[in-house]
Design a protein around this motif. Structure first.
Motif, short mmCIF file in Angstrom:
data_model
loop_
_atom_site.label_atom_id
_atom_site.label_comp_id
_atom_site.label_asym_id
_atom_site.label_seq_id
_atom_site.Cartn_x
_atom_site.Cartn_y
_atom_site.Cartn_z
N UNK A 95 0.72 -1.15 0.12
CA UNK A 95 0.03 0.11 -0.05
C UNK A 95 0.71 1.33 -0.05
N UNK A 96 2.00 1.02 0.56
CA UNK A 96 2.94 2.34 0.33
C UNK A 96 3.51 2.71 -0.91
N UNK A 97 3.59 1.64 -1.41
CA UNK A 97 4.24 2.00 -2.95
C UNK A 97 2.91 2.45 -3.83
N UNK A 98 1.88 1.93 -3.59
CA UNK A 98 0.76 2.21 -4.26
C UNK A 98 0.42 3.84 -4.10
N UNK A 99 0.41 4.06 -2.52
CA UNK A 99 0.14 5.49 -2.36
C UNK A 99 1.12 6.27 -2.92
N UNK A 100 2.35 6.21 -3.02
CA UNK A 100 3.49 7.03 -3.75
C UNK A 100 3.24 7.22 -5.06
N UNK A 101 2.83 6.09 -5.84
CA UNK A 101 2.60 6.12 -7.07
C UNK A 101 1.18 6.95 -7.44
N UNK A 102 0.51 6.90 -6.63
CA UNK A 102 -1.05 7.75 -6.85
C UNK A 102 -0.60 9.16 -6.64
N UNK A 103 0.23 9.68 -5.64
CA UNK A 103 0.46 11.08 -5.19
C UNK A 103 1.43 11.52 -6.37
N UNK A 104 2.25 10.75 -6.97
CA UNK A 104 2.91 11.26 -8.08
C UNK A 104 2.48 11.11 -9.62
N UNK A 105 0.95 10.69 -9.38
CA UNK A 105 0.29 10.65 -10.86
C UNK A 105 1.00 9.60 -11.79
N UNK A 106 1.64 8.71 -11.28
CA UNK A 106 2.53 7.28 -11.91
C UNK A 106 1.36 6.53 -12.55
N UNK A 107 0.55 6.62 -13.30
CA UNK A 107 -0.64 6.01 -13.30
C UNK A 107 -0.11 4.41 -13.98
N UNK A 108 1.09 4.38 -14.52
CA UNK A 108 1.42 3.01 -15.18
C UNK A 108 1.86 2.35 -14.13
N UNK A 109 2.55 3.11 -13.26
CA UNK A 109 3.06 2.22 -12.13
C UNK A 109 1.93 1.76 -11.28
N UNK A 110 0.84 2.58 -10.95
CA UNK A 110 -0.24 2.21 -10.32
C UNK A 110 -0.95 1.11 -10.81
N UNK A 111 -1.04 0.77 -11.91
CA UNK A 111 -1.64 -0.47 -12.70
C UNK A 111 -0.64 -1.72 -12.52
N UNK A 112 0.53 -1.27 -12.51
CA UNK A 112 1.45 -2.41 -12.20
C UNK A 112 1.10 -2.91 -10.61
N UNK A 113 1.15 -2.12 -9.79
CA UNK A 113 0.96 -2.31 -8.49
C UNK A 113 -0.32 -3.07 -8.38
N UNK A 114 -1.45 -2.75 -8.83
CA UNK A 114 -2.88 -3.21 -8.69
C UNK A 114 -2.97 -4.47 -9.52
#
Length: 273
Positions: free
Chosen positions: A232-251
């Motif tokens: 969840x910490x990695x997901x939160x960082x990706x969302x806060x920095x609008x790194x949506x490609x990384x968000x999809x990787x985490x999900x």
């Protein structure tokens, strides 16, 4: 002397009603209260119609930004966070049973015959279930600081109520015959539990353990949003920095882990049961 004739068809002509007038009124009152509660909830929520109408377009734009996933981001950051998430779920489940088993023994009325202790144990189990895992995580982050330790304790204290309640019910459903026979033979209390009760509740024990671990894997995935470690910490960082490609990787990584955990748990339960 007049003879009294009975009509054999009269009982069939009687008008049968499923509910009495009082029951019908009660049912309508329940429906009225439900509708009033829904209307009250809708009116109390500040919904902006423009945002609601624009939501499908915004969702589509987000999905476009999330595709394709940035798979190069998986290792080592996402991978290490997933391993930490599994560790949090596993250690939290183990620590939960350390706390839940004594409470279950105190809550089971056929094991502990002292009613105040039953009530106190039930209160502890209800208190554990009434607090969400994220709230527990916030409390333990304030105590231990950010990190996996707060997540482990949050998962453990959240799970105590669930595990303790199911274990207490399994204990109360155990057949008292073996325990009474052991007591009549002069066996101590520990032997009664080990030989007379444990064989009966053992399948339920392992089933509850596996089921709760499966739930904890899912709950551990979001604890990082409040600083309690894990993916969840990695997901939160990706969302806060609008790194949506990384968000999809985490999900996607979370989805794969949850599916694998489900498959493993089902296979182990099938073999045990």
């Amino acid at each position: 002397m007049n003879s009294i004739t009975h009509d054999p068809v009269a009982p069939l002509r009687r008008e049968w009603q499923r509910h009495t007038p009082a029951q019908r009124i009660s049912r309508w009152l329940v429906w009225l209260v439900c509708v009033a509660a829904v209307v009250w909830a809708i009116r109390s929520i500040d919904i902006i119609p423009e945002f609601l109408a624009d939501a499908p377009e915004q969702m589509g734009d987000m999905l476009v930004r999330m595709w394709p996933p940035d798979l190069s981001h998986y290792y080592p950051e996402v991978h290490n966070a997933l391993i930490e998430t599994l560790h949090i779920a596993t250690l939290g489940t183990v620590f939960c049973f350390v706390l839940a088993v004594p409470l279950a023994l105190l809550a089971a009325r056929n094991i502990c015959t002292i009613r105040p202790l039953n009530a106190l144990a039930q209160l502890g189990l209800v208190a554990s279930r009434s607090v969400n895992s994220l709230v527990w995580a916030l409390l333990f982050v304030a105590i231990f600081g950010p990190g996996a330790a707060a997540g482990v304790f949050a998962i453990a204290f959240r799970s105590v109520g669930f595990v303790g309640k199911l274990l207490a019910e399994a204990l109360e459903e155990a057949n008292p015959g073996p325990r009474e026979a052991l007591r009549a033979a002069g066996a101590p209390w520990g032997a009664e539990m080990l030989k007379g009760v444990w064989p009966q509740v053992q399948p339920a024990f392992w089933g509850i353990a596996l089921f709760r671990w499966d739930i904890n894997v899912r709950e551990s995935a979001v604890l990082g949003l409040v600083g309690a470690g894990g993916i969840g910490l990695v997901l939160d960082d990706a969302i806060n920095f609008f790194q949506w490609e990384r968000v999809s990787t985490v999900l996607l990584a979370i989805l794969v882990v949850v599916l694998l955990a489900e498959i493993v748990v089902n296979r182990i339960r099938t073999r045990l049961i």
